[in-house]
Structures are given as C-alpha cells and as structure tokens.
Write a protein that holds these residues in place. Structure first.
Motif, PDB file in Angstrom:
ATOM      1  N   ARG A  34      -3.376  -8.474  -5.970  1.00  0.00           N
ATOM      2  CA  ARG A  34      -2.414  -9.038  -6.450  1.00  0.00           C
ATOM      3  C   ARG A  34      -1.278  -8.420  -5.641  1.00  0.00           C
ATOM      4  NH1 ARG A  34      -3.226  -7.547 -11.764  1.00  0.00           N
ATOM      5  NH2 ARG A  34      -4.148  -9.734 -12.077  1.00  0.00           N
ATOM      6  N   LEU A  35      -1.127  -6.977  -5.385  1.00  0.00           N
ATOM      7  CA  LEU A  35      -0.511  -6.027  -4.481  1.00  0.00           C
ATOM      8  C   LEU A  35      -0.095  -6.582  -3.013  1.00  0.00           C
ATOM      9  CD1 LEU A  35      -0.859  -2.503  -5.134  1.00  0.00           C
ATOM     10  CD2 LEU A  35       1.268  -3.648  -5.619  1.00  0.00           C
ATOM     11  N   ALA A  36      -1.309  -7.263  -2.718  1.00  0.00           N
ATOM     12  CA  ALA A  36      -1.280  -7.888  -1.093  1.00  0.00           C
ATOM     13  C   ALA A  36      -0.584  -9.028  -1.383  1.00  0.00           C
ATOM     14  CB  ALA A  36      -2.812  -7.965  -0.486  1.00  0.00           C
ATOM     15  N   GLY A  37      -0.606  -9.782  -2.310  1.00  0.00           N
ATOM     16  CA  GLY A  37       0.057 -10.970  -2.293  1.00  0.00           C
ATOM     17  C   GLY A  37       1.512 -11.053  -2.586  1.00  0.00           C
ATOM     18  N   ALA A  54       6.793  -0.867   0.463  1.00  0.00           N
ATOM     19  CA  ALA A  54       6.237  -0.917   1.885  1.00  0.00           C
ATOM     20  C   ALA A  54       4.746  -0.815   1.344  1.00  0.00           C
ATOM     21  CB  ALA A  54       6.474   0.615   2.572  1.00  0.00           C
ATOM     22  N   ARG A  55       3.810  -1.440   2.476  1.00  0.00           N
ATOM     23  CA  ARG A  55       2.449  -1.583   2.117  1.00  0.00           C
ATOM     24  C   ARG A  55       1.784  -1.623   3.457  1.00  0.00           C
ATOM     25  NH1 ARG A  55       2.715  -6.377  -0.912  1.00  0.00           N
ATOM     26  NH2 ARG A  55       3.272  -7.261   1.319  1.00  0.00           N
ATOM     27  N   ASP A  56       0.514  -0.683   3.397  1.00  0.00           N
ATOM     28  CA  ASP A  56      -0.005  -0.870   4.756  1.00  0.00           C
ATOM     29  C   ASP A  56      -1.720  -0.877   4.260  1.00  0.00           C
ATOM     30  OD1 ASP A  56      -0.773   1.658   4.036  1.00  0.00           O
ATOM     31  OD2 ASP A  56       0.464   2.651   5.449  1.00  0.00           O
ATOM     32  N   ALA A  57      -2.515  -0.478   5.317  1.00  0.00           N
ATOM     33  CA  ALA A  57      -3.968  -0.826   4.855  1.00  0.00           C
ATOM     34  C   ALA A  57      -4.317   0.412   3.962  1.00  0.00           C
ATOM     35  CB  ALA A  57      -4.560  -0.579   6.154  1.00  0.00           C
ATOM     36  N   LEU A  58      -3.621   1.461   3.792  1.00  0.00           N
ATOM     37  CA  LEU A  58      -4.245   2.678   2.942  1.00  0.00           C
ATOM     38  C   LEU A  58      -3.352   2.966   1.772  1.00  0.00           C
ATOM     39  CD1 LEU A  58      -5.139   5.132   6.015  1.00  0.00           C
ATOM     40  CD2 LEU A  58      -6.644   3.618   4.603  1.00  0.00           C
ATOM     41  N   ALA A  77      -6.856   3.492  -2.769  1.00  0.00           N
ATOM     42  CA  ALA A  77      -7.926   3.817  -3.425  1.00  0.00           C
ATOM     43  C   ALA A  77      -7.462   4.378  -4.760  1.00  0.00           C
ATOM     44  CB  ALA A  77      -8.606   5.037  -2.474  1.00  0.00           C
ATOM     45  N   ASP A  78      -6.398   4.707  -5.143  1.00  0.00           N
ATOM     46  CA  ASP A  78      -6.334   5.345  -6.497  1.00  0.00           C
ATOM     47  C   ASP A  78      -5.772   4.380  -7.445  1.00  0.00           C
ATOM     48  OD1 ASP A  78      -7.076   7.826  -5.782  1.00  0.00           O
ATOM     49  OD2 ASP A  78      -4.952   8.543  -5.006  1.00  0.00           O
TER      50      ASP A  78
END
Length: 76
Positions: free
Chosen positions: A7-10, A36-40, A56-57
């Motif tokens: 959901r966050l990725a979209g 902002a958003r990245d792979a981690l 991861a959290d």
C-alpha cells in the motif's frame, strides 16, 4: 512484501497517511504526509517533525482523509 508495504509503495508522495510501526516495548503511529520513500524506509512529515520509519518495522499503513477544518474560537 506485506499488504502495508504494498500500500505504501503505491501511494504518491504528499499523500496523507497513518503508519503503525514497531518500537521497543510495543508500537506507535505516525500521522502526516508521506514525504519520502526508498528501499529501506519511509518518511512521514507529522505536525511535530519528520519521522523516518524502517520498512521492516511497519505493521499497518493506509491513506487517511485530510484533517477537518479548524473551528473558530468560541467566545463566551
């Protein structure tokens, strides 16, 4: 990838979101704009500042409506 991460990725940056994530001893929420958003990680701009959340959290995440308009101060 769990549903919250998908959901966050979209969601586009600037979307108002709530993200529940793990902290030592439990969990907490970050409510604000997805900044902002990245792979981690993802960053949520809250009223008190930016919160960086490790993906991861993340336990839950969703888009939320804009806050209600502020009401005028009531004078008695």
């Amino acid at each position: 990838m769990n549903q919250a991460l998908a959901r966050l990725a979209g969601l586009p940056l600037g979307t108002r979101v709530v993200v529940r994530y793990r902290i030592p001893g439990g969990s907490t929420d970050a409510l604000g704009e997805l900044a902002a958003r990245d792979a981690l990680s993802c960053t949520v701009a809250t009223r008190t500042g930016e919160v960086v959340v490790a993906l991861a959290d993340v336990q839950l995440a969703k888009e939320v409506p804009p806050p209600p308009p502020r009401r005028d101060r009531r004078i008695i």
